[in-house]
Design an enzyme around this catalytic site. Sequence first.
Site, PDB file in Angstrom:
ATOM      1  N   GLU A   1     -47.613  28.622   1.047  1.00  8.60           N
ATOM      2  CA  GLU A   1     -47.505  27.451   1.927  1.00  8.60           C
ATOM      3  C   GLU A   1     -47.739  26.157   1.156  1.00  8.60           C
ATOM      4  O   GLU A   1     -48.128  26.174  -0.016  1.00  8.60           O
ATOM      5  CB  GLU A   1     -48.495  27.612   3.092  1.00  8.60           C
TER       6      GLU A   1
ATOM      7  N   CYS B   1     -41.513  32.146   2.549  1.00  8.81           N
ATOM      8  CA  CYS B   1     -41.962  33.429   3.110  1.00  8.81           C
ATOM      9  C   CYS B   1     -42.148  34.477   2.008  1.00  8.81           C
ATOM     10  O   CYS B   1     -41.478  34.445   0.969  1.00  8.81           O
ATOM     11  CB  CYS B   1     -40.927  33.975   4.076  1.00  8.81           C
TER      12      CYS B   1
ATOM     13  N   GLU C   1     -41.169  37.566   1.914  1.00 11.31           N
ATOM     14  CA  GLU C   1     -39.989  38.382   1.604  1.00 11.31           C
ATOM     15  C   GLU C   1     -39.106  37.692   0.570  1.00 11.31           C
ATOM     16  O   GLU C   1     -38.603  38.321  -0.366  1.00 11.31           O
ATOM     17  CB  GLU C   1     -39.153  38.624   2.873  1.00 11.31           C
TER      18      GLU C   1
ATOM     19  N   CYS D   1     -38.350  36.895   9.304  1.00 10.96           N
ATOM     20  CA  CYS D   1     -37.788  35.755  10.043  1.00 10.96           C
ATOM     21  C   CYS D   1     -36.277  35.671   9.800  1.00 10.96           C
ATOM     22  O   CYS D   1     -35.721  36.365   8.931  1.00 10.96           O
ATOM     23  CB  CYS D   1     -38.471  34.452   9.614  1.00 10.96           C
TER      24      CYS D   1
ATOM     25  N   CYS E   1     -35.161  34.917   6.184  1.00  9.98           N
ATOM     26  CA  CYS E   1     -35.344  36.069   5.288  1.00  9.98           C
ATOM     27  C   CYS E   1     -34.299  37.143   5.581  1.00  9.98           C
ATOM     28  O   CYS E   1     -33.819  37.815   4.666  1.00  9.98           O
ATOM     29  CB  CYS E   1     -36.760  36.623   5.408  1.00  9.98           C
TER      30      CYS E   1
ATOM     31  N   ASN F   1     -46.525  34.999   1.090  1.00 12.35           N
ATOM     32  CA  ASN F   1     -46.106  33.657   1.504  1.00 12.35           C
ATOM     33  C   ASN F   1     -46.895  32.586   0.758  1.00 12.35           C
ATOM     34  O   ASN F   1     -48.086  32.734   0.488  1.00 12.35           O
ATOM     35  CB  ASN F   1     -46.154  33.473   3.019  1.00 12.35           C
TER      36      ASN F   1
HETATM   37  N1  THU Z   1     -43.830  34.173   7.109  1.00 18.82           N
HETATM   38  C1  THU Z   1     -43.452  35.049   6.144  1.00 18.82           C
HETATM   39  O1  THU Z   1     -43.992  35.063   5.032  1.00 18.82           O
HETATM   40  N2  THU Z   1     -42.451  35.906   6.438  1.00 18.82           N
HETATM   41  C2  THU Z   1     -41.782  35.955   7.622  1.00 18.82           C
HETATM   42  O2  THU Z   1     -40.782  36.647   7.741  1.00 18.82           O
HETATM   43  C3  THU Z   1     -42.289  35.185   8.768  1.00 18.82           C
HETATM   44  C4  THU Z   1     -43.229  34.093   8.429  1.00 18.82           C
HETATM   45  C5  THU Z   1     -44.877  33.206   6.786  1.00 18.82           C
HETATM   46  C6  THU Z   1     -44.391  31.767   6.721  1.00 18.82           C
HETATM   47  C7  THU Z   1     -45.664  31.009   6.994  1.00 18.82           C
HETATM   48  O3  THU Z   1     -46.350  30.843   5.758  1.00 18.82           O
HETATM   49  C8  THU Z   1     -46.475  31.934   7.875  1.00 18.82           C
HETATM   50  O4  THU Z   1     -45.887  33.217   7.771  1.00 18.82           O
HETATM   51  C9  THU Z   1     -46.499  31.519   9.332  1.00 18.82           C
HETATM   52  O5  THU Z   1     -45.208  31.354   9.824  1.00 18.82           O
END
Ligand code: THU
Length: 163
Positions: free
Chosen positions: A64, A73, A75, A112, A115, A62
Amino acid sequence: MINKELTIKYSITDNAGDLESGDKLLLDKAKSAAQHAYAPYSGFRVGAALRLGNQEIITGNNQENAAYPSGLCAERVAIFAASSQNPDAIIECIAIAIDTDSGKVTEPVPPCGACRQVIAEYEIKQGKEIRIIFSGETGKIVQVESINSLLPLSFNSNNLQHK
Ligand code: THU
């Protein structure tokens, strides 16, 4: 009105040794990828590793951003990297792992909704199921054989036939 019911299938284990050996390696790669995530705002580092039909492994984590919605994310970072570099490759399997400072993530963390939608797109595009494996930092590991188990009744290109 007709009532219908959908059943989803998944596998769950305490032991990574129960995974196929290539999938266990993939989960290890996802764990390594999680450690290099850029997640200064959530501290929730996610890693994804996917294996292509030619056995190549592509990872993502991920990313940010101070403008929160601009992040992405793990994925989708991995899938978009794979599709941009190997547009015709088949994605066989994607593994997802977590890394935090506390080490307290004991439940498997599923992809999520956004994704899931992206995984569905590529599964339909390639006409072949994508196995999805997800874990926490410790504890159980969950496996599904297709995104259909995580996103039944998905919106997809068939729904765009309006002309
Ligand atoms: N996140 C992912 O990388 N993948 C997911 O499927 C769920 C959430 C990340 C997004 C954000 O940077 C952190 O997790 C908190 O939500």
